[in-house]
Scaffold this motif. Structure first.
Motif, mmCIF file in Angstrom:
data_model
loop_
_atom_site.group_PDB
_atom_site.id
_atom_site.type_symbol
_atom_site.label_atom_id
_atom_site.label_comp_id
_atom_site.label_asym_id
_atom_site.label_seq_id
_atom_site.Cartn_x
_atom_site.Cartn_y
_atom_site.Cartn_z
ATOM 1 N N ILE A 82 0.868 -1.173 0.000
ATOM 2 C CA ILE A 82 0.000 0.000 0.000
ATOM 3 C C ILE A 82 0.904 1.222 0.000
ATOM 4 C CG2 ILE A 82 -1.725 1.332 1.291
ATOM 5 C CD1 ILE A 82 -1.613 -2.310 1.954
ATOM 6 N N THR A 83 0.745 2.062 -1.039
ATOM 7 C CA THR A 83 1.561 3.268 -1.168
ATOM 8 C C THR A 83 0.661 4.486 -1.097
ATOM 9 O OG1 THR A 83 3.077 2.066 -2.608
ATOM 10 C CG2 THR A 83 3.257 4.454 -2.621
ATOM 11 N N ILE A 84 1.074 5.464 -0.297
ATOM 12 C CA ILE A 84 0.355 6.730 -0.189
ATOM 13 C C ILE A 84 1.286 7.812 -0.719
ATOM 14 C CG2 ILE A 84 -0.854 8.331 1.349
ATOM 15 C CD1 ILE A 84 -0.817 6.011 3.449
ATOM 16 N N ASP A 85 0.816 8.567 -1.717
ATOM 17 C CA ASP A 85 1.563 9.708 -2.235
ATOM 18 C C ASP A 85 0.777 10.966 -1.906
ATOM 19 O OD1 ASP A 85 3.693 8.292 -3.531
ATOM 20 O OD2 ASP A 85 2.313 7.776 -5.148
ATOM 21 N N ALA A 86 1.462 11.959 -1.350
ATOM 22 C CA ALA A 86 0.833 13.245 -1.067
ATOM 23 C C ALA A 86 1.632 14.319 -1.794
ATOM 24 C CB ALA A 86 0.812 13.516 0.431
ATOM 25 N N VAL A 87 0.925 15.242 -2.431
ATOM 26 C CA VAL A 87 1.591 16.288 -3.205
ATOM 27 C C VAL A 87 0.953 17.641 -2.907
ATOM 28 C CG1 VAL A 87 0.125 15.913 -5.244
ATOM 29 C CG2 VAL A 87 2.379 16.944 -5.523
ATOM 30 N N ASN A 88 1.794 18.662 -2.866
ATOM 31 C CA ASN A 88 1.325 20.041 -2.750
ATOM 32 C C ASN A 88 2.353 20.931 -3.448
ATOM 33 O OD1 ASN A 88 3.481 20.521 -0.993
ATOM 34 N ND2 ASN A 88 2.217 20.547 0.835
ATOM 35 N N ALA A 89 2.206 22.242 -3.327
ATOM 36 C CA ALA A 89 3.121 23.167 -4.007
ATOM 37 C C ALA A 89 4.557 23.027 -3.505
ATOM 38 C CB ALA A 89 2.637 24.611 -3.815
ATOM 39 N N GLY A 90 4.729 22.475 -2.304
ATOM 40 C CA GLY A 90 6.063 22.347 -1.720
ATOM 41 C C GLY A 90 6.780 21.064 -2.074
ATOM 42 N N GLY A 91 6.070 20.117 -2.693
ATOM 43 C CA GLY A 91 6.737 18.880 -3.070
ATOM 44 C C GLY A 91 5.847 17.666 -2.927
ATOM 45 N N THR A 92 6.486 16.508 -2.980
ATOM 46 C CA THR A 92 5.796 15.227 -2.909
ATOM 47 C C THR A 92 6.430 14.378 -1.826
ATOM 48 O OG1 THR A 92 5.366 15.305 -5.276
ATOM 49 C CG2 THR A 92 5.147 13.164 -4.229
ATOM 50 N N LYS A 93 5.608 13.623 -1.113
ATOM 51 C CA LYS A 93 6.100 12.695 -0.100
ATOM 52 C C LYS A 93 5.345 11.382 -0.270
ATOM 53 C CE LYS A 93 8.249 11.893 3.906
ATOM 54 N NZ LYS A 93 9.368 12.404 4.584
ATOM 55 N N SER A 94 6.053 10.271 -0.081
ATOM 56 C CA SER A 94 5.433 8.955 -0.193
ATOM 57 C C SER A 94 5.645 8.168 1.090
ATOM 58 C CB SER A 94 6.041 8.173 -1.355
ATOM 59 O OG SER A 94 5.732 8.790 -2.572
ATOM 60 N N ASP A 95 4.698 7.289 1.378
ATOM 61 C CA ASP A 95 4.821 6.368 2.500
ATOM 62 C C ASP A 95 4.304 5.020 2.004
ATOM 63 O OD1 ASP A 95 5.525 5.599 5.029
ATOM 64 O OD2 ASP A 95 3.804 6.506 6.033
ATOM 65 N N THR A 96 5.013 3.948 2.359
ATOM 66 C CA THR A 96 4.655 2.620 1.883
ATOM 67 C C THR A 96 4.516 1.653 3.045
ATOM 68 O OG1 THR A 96 5.814 3.006 -0.202
ATOM 69 C CG2 THR A 96 5.346 0.717 0.354
ATOM 70 N N TYR A 97 3.483 0.829 2.973
ATOM 71 C CA TYR A 97 3.241 -0.224 3.950
ATOM 72 C C TYR A 97 3.254 -1.569 3.225
ATOM 73 C CZ TYR A 97 1.358 3.455 7.002
ATOM 74 O OH TYR A 97 1.185 4.567 7.769
ATOM 75 N N THR A 98 3.788 -2.581 3.867
ATOM 76 C CA THR A 98 3.709 -3.955 3.363
ATOM 77 C C THR A 98 2.871 -4.731 4.361
ATOM 78 O OG1 THR A 98 5.892 -3.748 2.367
ATOM 79 C CG2 THR A 98 5.030 -5.975 2.648
ATOM 80 N N ILE A 99 1.678 -5.123 3.936
ATOM 81 C CA ILE A 99 0.742 -5.833 4.794
ATOM 82 C C ILE A 99 0.597 -7.254 4.241
ATOM 83 C CG2 ILE A 99 -1.546 -5.812 5.863
ATOM 84 C CD1 ILE A 99 0.042 -3.234 6.428
ATOM 85 N N THR A 100 0.955 -8.237 5.041
ATOM 86 C CA THR A 100 0.863 -9.621 4.608
ATOM 87 C C THR A 100 -0.365 -10.270 5.218
ATOM 88 O OG1 THR A 100 3.255 -9.773 4.417
ATOM 89 C CG2 THR A 100 2.051 -11.860 4.545
ATOM 90 N N LYS A 101 -1.271 -10.731 4.332
ATOM 91 C CA LYS A 101 -2.452 -11.468 4.793
ATOM 92 C C LYS A 101 -2.079 -12.948 4.787
ATOM 93 C CE LYS A 101 -7.340 -12.384 4.006
ATOM 94 N NZ LYS A 101 -7.250 -13.791 4.332
ATOM 95 N N GLN A 102 -2.171 -13.559 5.948
ATOM 96 C CA GLN A 102 -1.840 -14.964 6.050
ATOM 97 C C GLN A 102 -2.790 -15.793 5.198
ATOM 98 O OE1 GLN A 102 -0.187 -16.546 9.695
ATOM 99 N NE2 GLN A 102 -0.752 -14.644 10.728
ATOM 100 N N ILE A 103 -2.237 -16.738 4.479
ATOM 101 C CA ILE A 103 -3.009 -17.581 3.568
ATOM 102 C C ILE A 103 -3.658 -18.712 4.354
ATOM 103 C CG2 ILE A 103 -2.855 -19.048 1.519
ATOM 104 C CD1 ILE A 103 -0.415 -17.246 0.708
ATOM 105 N N GLY A 104 -4.931 -18.984 4.026
ATOM 106 C CA GLY A 104 -5.633 -20.084 4.670
ATOM 107 C C GLY A 104 -6.121 -19.779 6.062
ATOM 108 N N ARG A 105 -6.247 -18.481 6.376
ATOM 109 C CA ARG A 105 -6.740 -18.092 7.706
ATOM 110 C C ARG A 105 -8.102 -17.459 7.567
ATOM 111 N NH1 ARG A 105 -2.950 -18.481 12.227
ATOM 112 N NH2 ARG A 105 -1.270 -19.618 11.281
#
Length: 105
Positions: A82-105
């Motif tokens: 999951i990536t979040i990008d935020a932008v305004n007149a001052g620039g861009t910033k990104s934040d990334t999450y790695t979420i693992t959903k367990q299989i078979g649960r």
């Protein structure tokens, strides 16, 4: 331009303050995992883009007053990025999450 001059535009790039989760890697059994973060220096959701596994996600909620962004992220089994990008007149910033959903649960 001098400080206090009404024609001076002070632009600070967006910033993220993670609320939940505070770490960027999570393992869960949930089919939908909610990410909550504060996005500073962005006035509305138009400055925010969210991608889940590379696909734009529009089901988020951004509160213009509190700057709280809530993302109820639907997860595939296995690793989800999951990536979040935020932008305004001052620039861009990104934040990334790695979420693992367990299989078979």
């Amino acid at each position: 331009a001098k400080p206090g001059d009404p024609n001076t535009v002070i632009s600070t790039a967006p910033e993220f303050v993670r609320i939940s989760p505070t770490q960027n890697t999570v393992i869960t059994n949930d089919a939908i995992y909610t990410i909550t973060t504060k996005v500073l220096n962005v006035t509305n959701a138009g400055g925010i883009t969210i991608k889940i596994n590379g696909v734009v996600f529009t089901g988020m909620n951004f509160n213009n007053r509190t700057h709280i962004l809530t993302i109820p992220a639907p997860l595939n089994p296995g690793v989800n990025t999951i990536t979040i990008d935020a932008v305004n007149a001052g620039g861009t910033k990104s934040d990334t999450y790695t979420i693992t959903k367990q299989i078979g649960r």
